[in-house]
Motif scaffolding. Structure first.
Motif, PDB file in Angstrom:
ATOM      1  N   ILE A  93       0.897  -1.159   0.000  1.00 19.19           N
ATOM      2  CA  ILE A  93       0.000   0.000   0.000  1.00 19.19           C
ATOM      3  C   ILE A  93       0.935   1.209   0.000  1.00 19.19           C
ATOM      4  CG2 ILE A  93      -1.681   1.323   1.369  1.00 19.19           C
ATOM      5  CD1 ILE A  93      -2.762  -1.281   2.483  1.00 19.19           C
ATOM      6  N   GLU A  94       0.609   2.214  -0.811  1.00 15.58           N
ATOM      7  CA  GLU A  94       1.460   3.412  -0.853  1.00 15.58           C
ATOM      8  C   GLU A  94       0.617   4.668  -0.702  1.00 15.58           C
ATOM      9  OE1 GLU A  94       4.405   3.482  -3.977  1.00 15.58           O
ATOM     10  OE2 GLU A  94       4.505   5.675  -3.969  1.00 15.58           O
ATOM     11  N   VAL A  95       1.065   5.582   0.145  1.00 14.33           N
ATOM     12  CA  VAL A  95       0.330   6.837   0.307  1.00 14.33           C
ATOM     13  C   VAL A  95       0.766   7.800  -0.794  1.00 14.33           C
ATOM     14  CG1 VAL A  95       1.984   7.572   2.102  1.00 14.33           C
ATOM     15  CG2 VAL A  95      -0.176   8.796   1.849  1.00 14.33           C
ATOM     16  N   ASN A  96      -0.219   8.441  -1.422  1.00 15.51           N
ATOM     17  CA  ASN A  96       0.053   9.403  -2.483  1.00 15.51           C
ATOM     18  C   ASN A  96      -0.917  10.571  -2.324  1.00 15.51           C
ATOM     19  OD1 ASN A  96      -0.413  10.552  -5.359  1.00 15.51           O
ATOM     20  ND2 ASN A  96       1.506   9.444  -5.469  1.00 15.51           N
ATOM     21  N   LEU A  97      -0.377  11.745  -2.035  1.00 16.43           N
ATOM     22  CA  LEU A  97      -1.242  12.886  -1.731  1.00 16.43           C
ATOM     23  C   LEU A  97      -0.989  14.060  -2.658  1.00 16.43           C
ATOM     24  CD1 LEU A  97      -0.667  12.883   2.135  1.00 16.43           C
ATOM     25  CD2 LEU A  97      -2.606  11.876   0.930  1.00 16.43           C
ATOM     26  N   PHE A  98      -2.064  14.754  -2.995  1.00 14.36           N
ATOM     27  CA  PHE A  98      -1.932  15.979  -3.782  1.00 14.36           C
ATOM     28  C   PHE A  98      -1.490  17.097  -2.834  1.00 14.36           C
ATOM     29  CE2 PHE A  98      -3.332  19.735  -6.046  1.00 14.36           C
ATOM     30  CZ  PHE A  98      -2.925  19.442  -7.339  1.00 14.36           C
ATOM     31  N   TYR A  99      -2.198  17.195  -1.712  1.00 12.88           N
ATOM     32  CA  TYR A  99      -1.850  18.193  -0.700  1.00 12.88           C
ATOM     33  C   TYR A  99      -0.935  17.498   0.305  1.00 12.88           C
ATOM     34  CZ  TYR A  99      -5.376  20.727  -3.134  1.00 12.88           C
ATOM     35  OH  TYR A  99      -6.085  21.327  -4.140  1.00 12.88           O
ATOM     36  N   ARG A 100       0.296  17.268  -0.129  1.00 14.29           N
ATOM     37  CA  ARG A 100       1.220  16.435   0.634  1.00 14.29           C
ATOM     38  C   ARG A 100       1.996  17.259   1.653  1.00 14.29           C
ATOM     39  NH1 ARG A 100       3.963  11.434  -0.451  1.00 14.29           N
ATOM     40  NH2 ARG A 100       3.242  11.154  -2.572  1.00 14.29           N
TER      41      ARG A 100
END
Ligand code: ATP
Ligand code: MG
Length: 242
Positions: free
Chosen positions: A97-104
């Motif tokens: 599982i990988e976290v991927n954020l636009f508002y990182r």
């Protein structure tokens, strides 16, 4: 407290989880807006999984089982809505599982990492990252051990730009998106027009079932599936909802 017999209990509970996610700093304000859009489409679908979504889930299970390195991509909304179920799915597929954020922000990454650790899952994406070609926003930053070398990526409540660049990078993209007209749904290899909360448990069940099948049968399922047709059917279903 929302009474269990409320006709829109699931939707209201979901709204509540997203609100909580905002207070905890896991979900972004844009995530709240995305929730609103999702609720509108779900209302038109009568908050039920359609037979077209079931068809897409069937093909998704086959594709995930055929993939060498599938990765589940998560953001703030999916974390607060279904982290437990996503861990179960990743265990079933033995994938990351990988976290991927636009508002990182580092803080949000760490908060999301902590939510998954509650279910003993160490996720990728909170540490060192490199840029996936063609995407200049924060969403282009990926883990070398995860999305960077994945052949199939499962995305939920995703942004169209990233779906497009993942496809351009030669990956298969499976999208869970209640809006069949979104760029994400239109660009993905398989688009599941349904609520992520209903999809993940159904997908786990389908994977358990298809695990017993031969590779040749799984290939047949994927080849038979037509995403364009599925999207048209889902759009027509939404029209009926109006
Ligand atoms: P795109 O960038 O793909 O054109 P968009 O900009 O409208 O789409 P985003 O904010 O990038 O949308 O992604 C959110 C999407 O997730 C929306 O299409 C929304 O309908 C959908 N969505 C929201 N909540 C859920 C949910 N619980 N399950 C599935 N989809 C959802
Ligand atoms: Mg978008």
């Amino acid at each position: 407290m929302i009474p269990k017999n409320h006709p829109r209990y699931n939707s209201l509970m979901q709204r509540h989880l997203i609100e909580e996610g905002i207070h905890k700093g896991i979900t972004s304000m844009q995530g709240l807006i995305a929730q609103g859009r999702g609720e509108t489409f779900d209302y038109l679908l009568k908050e039920k999984t359609s037979k077209y979504a079931e068809e897409a889930i069937h093909a998704t299970a086959a594709l995930l089982l055929l993939s060498i390195k599938p990765v589940i991509s998560v953001n703030g909304n999916t974390t607060v809505l279904c982290s437990k179920e996503l861990v179960e799915l990743s265990n079933e597929l033995k994938c990351s599982i990988e976290v991927n954020l636009f508002y990182r922000t580092k803080k949000r990454e760490k908060l999301i990492e902590k939510e998954f650790l509650k279910f003993n899952k160490k996720i990728l994406g909170a540490g060192k990252k490199i840029r996936l070609k063609g995407l200049t926003s924060n969403r282009g930053l990926v883990d070398v051990k995860g999305i960077y070398c994945a052949d199939t990526v499962l995305v939920m409540l995703e942004d169209g730009d990233r779906t497009e660049s993942l496809i351009k990078a030669g990956k298969k993209v499976i999208a869970v998106d209640l809006n069949p007209l979104s760029r994400t749904a239109q660009k993905a290899s398989i688009s599941i027009t349904d609520n992520v909360l209903r999809v993940i448990p159904l997908l786990i069940k389908e994977i358990k079932k298809l695990k017993k099948k031969k590779t040749s049968e799984l290939i047949k399922i994927v080849l038979k599936y037509n995403n364009e047709k599925n999207l048209i059917n889902s759009i027509n279903l939404l029209k009926k909802g109006i």
